[in-house]
Design a protein around this motif. Structure first.
Motif, PDB file in Angstrom:
ATOM      1  N   CYS A  53       0.736  -1.032  -0.003  1.00  0.00           N
ATOM      2  CA  CYS A  53       0.104  -0.200   0.199  1.00  0.00           C
ATOM      3  C   CYS A  53       0.889   1.242   0.090  1.00  0.00           C
ATOM      4  CB  CYS A  53      -0.823   0.014   1.111  1.00  0.00           C
ATOM      5  SG  CYS A  53      -2.302  -1.081   0.990  1.00  0.00           S
ATOM      6  N   THR A  54       1.930   1.272   0.751  1.00  0.00           N
ATOM      7  CA  THR A  54       2.802   2.509   0.924  1.00  0.00           C
ATOM      8  C   THR A  54       3.475   2.759  -0.462  1.00  0.00           C
ATOM      9  OG1 THR A  54       3.130   2.143   3.147  1.00  0.00           O
ATOM     10  CG2 THR A  54       4.776   3.345   1.881  1.00  0.00           C
ATOM     11  N   CYS A  55       3.947   1.756  -1.284  1.00  0.00           N
ATOM     12  CA  CYS A  55       4.668   1.928  -2.596  1.00  0.00           C
ATOM     13  C   CYS A  55       3.362   2.444  -3.432  1.00  0.00           C
ATOM     14  CB  CYS A  55       5.214   0.823  -2.831  1.00  0.00           C
ATOM     15  SG  CYS A  55       6.749   0.367  -1.986  1.00  0.00           S
ATOM     16  N   PHE A 121      -8.034   3.249   2.441  1.00  0.00           N
ATOM     17  CA  PHE A 121      -7.148   2.731   1.143  1.00  0.00           C
ATOM     18  C   PHE A 121      -7.942   2.210  -0.004  1.00  0.00           C
ATOM     19  CE2 PHE A 121      -2.907   1.832   3.948  1.00  0.00           C
ATOM     20  CZ  PHE A 121      -2.082   2.541   3.095  1.00  0.00           C
ATOM     21  N   LEU A 122      -8.661   1.298   0.744  1.00  0.00           N
ATOM     22  CA  LEU A 122      -9.551   0.861  -0.364  1.00  0.00           C
ATOM     23  C   LEU A 122     -10.397   1.590  -1.276  1.00  0.00           C
ATOM     24  CD1 LEU A 122     -10.904  -2.041  -1.563  1.00  0.00           C
ATOM     25  CD2 LEU A 122     -12.657  -1.804   0.261  1.00  0.00           C
ATOM     26  N   TRP A 132      -4.109  -2.789  -8.213  1.00  0.00           N
ATOM     27  CA  TRP A 132      -3.012  -3.042  -7.220  1.00  0.00           C
ATOM     28  C   TRP A 132      -3.383  -2.516  -5.653  1.00  0.00           C
ATOM     29  CZ3 TRP A 132      -1.099  -6.663  -9.685  1.00  0.00           C
ATOM     30  CH2 TRP A 132      -0.665  -6.530 -11.271  1.00  0.00           C
ATOM     31  N   LEU A 133      -3.999  -1.229  -5.583  1.00  0.00           N
ATOM     32  CA  LEU A 133      -4.158  -0.667  -4.198  1.00  0.00           C
ATOM     33  C   LEU A 133      -5.297  -1.346  -3.774  1.00  0.00           C
ATOM     34  CD1 LEU A 133      -3.363   1.132  -2.217  1.00  0.00           C
ATOM     35  CD2 LEU A 133      -4.952   2.895  -3.184  1.00  0.00           C
ATOM     36  N   GLY A 141      -5.907  -5.216   5.292  1.00  0.00           N
ATOM     37  CA  GLY A 141      -7.226  -5.463   5.983  1.00  0.00           C
ATOM     38  C   GLY A 141      -7.444  -6.732   6.797  1.00  0.00           C
ATOM     39  N   ILE A 142      -6.932  -7.730   6.305  1.00  0.00           N
ATOM     40  CA  ILE A 142      -6.847  -8.990   6.740  1.00  0.00           C
ATOM     41  C   ILE A 142      -6.028  -8.896   7.898  1.00  0.00           C
ATOM     42  CG2 ILE A 142      -6.499 -11.579   6.549  1.00  0.00           C
ATOM     43  CD1 ILE A 142      -7.495 -11.152   3.463  1.00  0.00           C
TER      44      ILE A 142
END
Length: 160
Positions: A53-55, A121-122, A132-133, A141-142
């Motif tokens: 997520c960060t990238c 994020f979603l 990808w995100l 999330g999991i």
């Protein structure tokens, strides 16, 4: 759906909104905080999701502001969740620093410190149409929400 490479200033703003309170929290952890019993698989999923997520949030321009359209509502919803996230941190920092306070629901949202940024994020992935995100959001999330729910269950078990 794959994304356009470049720098996302919206992604950078999001990460700052995420990292600043977490940095403050690292110096103000709950007095009874314990990570020794975290599920290793959930921790792995959390770390992989965080890295992805960060990238991904920084390297695709698809999250940057665009002319208003129906898709803009996804960005507005994303921003609303991040405002709620910041408010939930203020609530934590202005009250007793305990796990119970840290994990308690916020306006009916369970484990807000985990669920709000993951949902954000979603939504940002949907707004930018970057698969990808979206996939990385599910992975984090999991792991992240799963770990927070484990902590919450442990607190409730101790209180019983």
């Amino acid at each position: 759906m794959l994304g356009h490479l470049g720098f996302s200033y919206v992604g950078l703003i999001y990460l700052l909104m995420l990292w600043i309170p977490n940095t403050i929290w690292s110096r103000n952890k709950p007095i009874d905080y314990n990570t020794t019993k975290e599920n290793k698989l959930l921790v792995l999923l959390e770390r992989v999701g965080q890295a992805c997520c960060t990238c991904i949030i920084l390297i695709f321009t698809d999250y940057n502001l665009a002319p208003f359209s129906a898709w803009s509502w996804w960005l507005i919803a994303f921003f609303f969740l991040m405002v709620l996230y910041e408010i939930s941190w203020i609530r934590y920092f202005t009250h007793e620093h305990t796990e119970e306070n840290f994990y308690r629901s916020f306006y009916g949202i369970p484990v807000p410190g985990a669920s709000l940024p993951v949902m954000a994020f979603l939504l940002l992935g949907i707004y930018g149409k970057v698969i990808w995100l979206i996939a990385s959001s599910i992975i984090i999330g999991i792991g992240h929400i799963g770990i927070h729910i484990q902590h919450l269950k442990a607190i409730k078990h101790v209180c019983e």
